[in-house]
Enzyme design. Structure first.
Site, PDB file in Angstrom:
ATOM      1  N   TRP A  10       0.862  -1.167   0.120  1.00  0.00           N
ATOM      2  CA  TRP A  10      -0.051  -0.052   0.003  1.00  0.00           C
ATOM      3  C   TRP A  10       0.706   1.297   0.046  1.00  0.00           C
ATOM      4  O   TRP A  10       0.239   2.318  -0.148  1.00  0.00           O
ATOM      5  CB  TRP A  10      -0.945  -0.011   1.431  1.00  0.00           C
ATOM      6  CG  TRP A  10      -2.071  -0.966   0.925  1.00  0.00           C
ATOM      7  CD1 TRP A  10      -2.300  -1.786   0.101  1.00  0.00           C
ATOM      8  CD2 TRP A  10      -3.223  -1.264   2.038  1.00  0.00           C
ATOM      9  NE1 TRP A  10      -3.592  -2.552   0.350  1.00  0.00           N
ATOM     10  CE2 TRP A  10      -3.961  -2.200   1.720  1.00  0.00           C
ATOM     11  CE3 TRP A  10      -3.251  -0.828   3.248  1.00  0.00           C
ATOM     12  CZ2 TRP A  10      -4.966  -2.647   2.593  1.00  0.00           C
ATOM     13  CZ3 TRP A  10      -4.384  -1.329   4.226  1.00  0.00           C
ATOM     14  CH2 TRP A  10      -5.097  -2.092   3.717  1.00  0.00           C
ATOM     15  N   LYS A  11       2.227   1.169   0.148  1.00  0.00           N
ATOM     16  CA  LYS A  11       3.184   2.505   0.258  1.00  0.00           C
ATOM     17  C   LYS A  11       2.422   3.248   1.326  1.00  0.00           C
ATOM     18  O   LYS A  11       1.972   2.948   2.169  1.00  0.00           O
ATOM     19  CB  LYS A  11       3.352   2.818  -1.271  1.00  0.00           C
ATOM     20  CG  LYS A  11       3.669   1.923  -2.116  1.00  0.00           C
ATOM     21  CD  LYS A  11       4.363   2.561  -3.323  1.00  0.00           C
ATOM     22  CE  LYS A  11       4.386   1.079  -4.262  1.00  0.00           C
ATOM     23  NZ  LYS A  11       5.290   1.354  -5.601  1.00  0.00           N
ATOM     24  N   GLU A  97      12.120   2.277  -3.864  1.00  0.00           N
ATOM     25  CA  GLU A  97      11.698   3.249  -3.185  1.00  0.00           C
ATOM     26  C   GLU A  97      12.707   3.647  -1.894  1.00  0.00           C
ATOM     27  O   GLU A  97      13.117   4.813  -1.600  1.00  0.00           O
ATOM     28  CB  GLU A  97      10.243   3.625  -2.930  1.00  0.00           C
ATOM     29  CG  GLU A  97       9.603   3.835  -4.398  1.00  0.00           C
ATOM     30  CD  GLU A  97       8.085   3.191  -4.027  1.00  0.00           C
ATOM     31  OE1 GLU A  97       7.332   3.181  -3.051  1.00  0.00           O
ATOM     32  OE2 GLU A  97       7.522   3.017  -5.170  1.00  0.00           O
ATOM     33  N   GLY A 173       5.078   1.766 -11.068  1.00  0.00           N
ATOM     34  CA  GLY A 173       3.969   3.025 -11.240  1.00  0.00           C
ATOM     35  C   GLY A 173       3.999   3.754 -12.408  1.00  0.00           C
ATOM     36  O   GLY A 173       3.720   4.860 -12.618  1.00  0.00           O
ATOM     37  N   GLY A 234       1.501  -2.795  -6.512  1.00  0.00           N
ATOM     38  CA  GLY A 234       1.522  -1.217  -5.761  1.00  0.00           C
ATOM     39  C   GLY A 234       0.031  -0.662  -6.091  1.00  0.00           C
ATOM     40  O   GLY A 234      -1.132  -1.011  -5.614  1.00  0.00           O
ATOM     41  N   GLY A 235      -0.126   0.060  -7.209  1.00  0.00           N
ATOM     42  CA  GLY A 235      -1.233   0.886  -7.374  1.00  0.00           C
ATOM     43  C   GLY A 235      -2.608  -0.022  -7.503  1.00  0.00           C
ATOM     44  O   GLY A 235      -3.368   0.147  -6.902  1.00  0.00           O
TER      45      GLY A 235
HETATM   46  P1  13P Z   1       2.796  -0.555  -9.255  1.00  0.00           P
HETATM   47  O1  13P Z   1       2.327  -1.790  -8.949  1.00  0.00           O
HETATM   48  O2  13P Z   1       2.325   0.490  -8.850  1.00  0.00           O
HETATM   49  O3  13P Z   1       3.784  -0.264 -10.357  1.00  0.00           O
HETATM   50  O4  13P Z   1       4.099  -0.657  -7.865  1.00  0.00           O
HETATM   51  C1  13P Z   1       4.856  -1.619  -7.628  1.00  0.00           C
HETATM   52  C2  13P Z   1       5.517  -1.650  -6.567  1.00  0.00           C
HETATM   53  O5  13P Z   1       6.373  -1.022  -6.241  1.00  0.00           O
HETATM   54  C3  13P Z   1       5.095  -2.818  -5.477  1.00  0.00           C
HETATM   55  O6  13P Z   1       5.994  -2.763  -4.352  1.00  0.00           O
END
Ligand code: 13P
Length: 255
Positions: A10-11, A97, A173, A234-235
């Protein structure tokens, strides 16, 4: 036989209320799903709430990061024991990140991997090359360094029990996921190295997730690859409906 692990990172999104609603809904959606491990990585503040809501469901909980230290004067840090106490079973380590924005190195990630294992958390160790590195023909070299240094000092049994997430930085992302051919090449390379460095049993047991713009419409092509053992999302993991579709896609893929 490796059970695919589908994780939502979920960041820095979702309050405790949002986490609670999501996990409740996901827990009931996945009642009849089998053959995949399901993981949510909420922010620290929502970990305990999410873990409580996930109790008696098929949903496991991961931290997104942790300190390599046991305890002490480390303002703003969270230990492995604290993650466990909040209800986590897994911890994401070395996300790109964290490497890029917070200066994490293979050496610092390695310390965290050891600390996580000592606390009986399952590390999800992220590796992956940047676009510049890929275009410069450096993909294999970068992966080799990240694996060798990041997993330094681990036993074959420990490597067999952890999860590696191959997340090419250029696919995170961006909406530009790795093609099945690109993912296949990288995942095969990682498994070959695990075999060389940690033995056949470790290489056969270790799950390698793919991460980077995973969506409901591309999961089946990726999960069908023999060395892709799940996804780190992620998203598309922020909405419970799209994450559930990814889970279903992975579960239905014949393996
Ligand atoms: P996205 O699926 O948004 O590209 O992000 C991937 C991610 O960094 C999962 O840790």
């Amino acid at each position: 036989m490796r059970v695919p692990a589908i994780a939502a990172n979920w960041k820095m999104f979702k309050t405790t209320h949002e986490a609670l609603a999501y996990v409740r809904e996901l827990g009931s959606l996945v009642k009849d799903v089998s053959g995949v491990e399901i993981i949510i990585a909420p922010p620290f503040t929502a970990l305990a709430t999410a873990a409580e809501a996930a109790r008696n469901t098929a949903v496991g909980i991961a931290g997104q990061n942790m300190s390599a230290e046991k305890e002490g004067a480390f303002t703003g840090e969270i230990s492995a024991a604290m993650l466990k106490d909040a209800g986590a079973t897994y911890v994401i380590l070395g996300h790109s990140e964290r490497r890029k924005l917070y200066g994490e190195t293979d050496a610092s990630i390695n310390r965290k991997v050891h600390a996580a294992l000592a606390a009986e958390l399952i590390p999800i160790v992220c590796v992956g090359e940047t676009l510049e590195e890929r275009e410069g023909g450096q993909m294999a070299t970068v992966l080799d360094r990240q694996i060798k240094d990041g997993l330094d000092g681990l036993t074959g049994d420990q490597v067999g029990g952890l999860i590696i997430a191959y997340e090419p930085v250029w696919a995170i992302g961006t909406g530009r996921n790795a093609t099945p051919e690109q993912a296949d090449e990288a995942h095969r390379h990682i498994r070959t190295r695990l075999r060389q460095w940690f033995g056949a049993a470790a290489a056969d047991a270790c799950r390698i997730q793919y991460g980077g713009s995973v969506k409901p419409d591309n999961i089946t092509g990726l999960i069908a690859l023999p060395d892709v053992d799940g996804a780190l999302v992620g998203g598309a993991g922020l909405q419970v409906t799209s994450f559930f579709e990814i889970i279903r896609g992975a579960a239905s893929a014949a393996r």
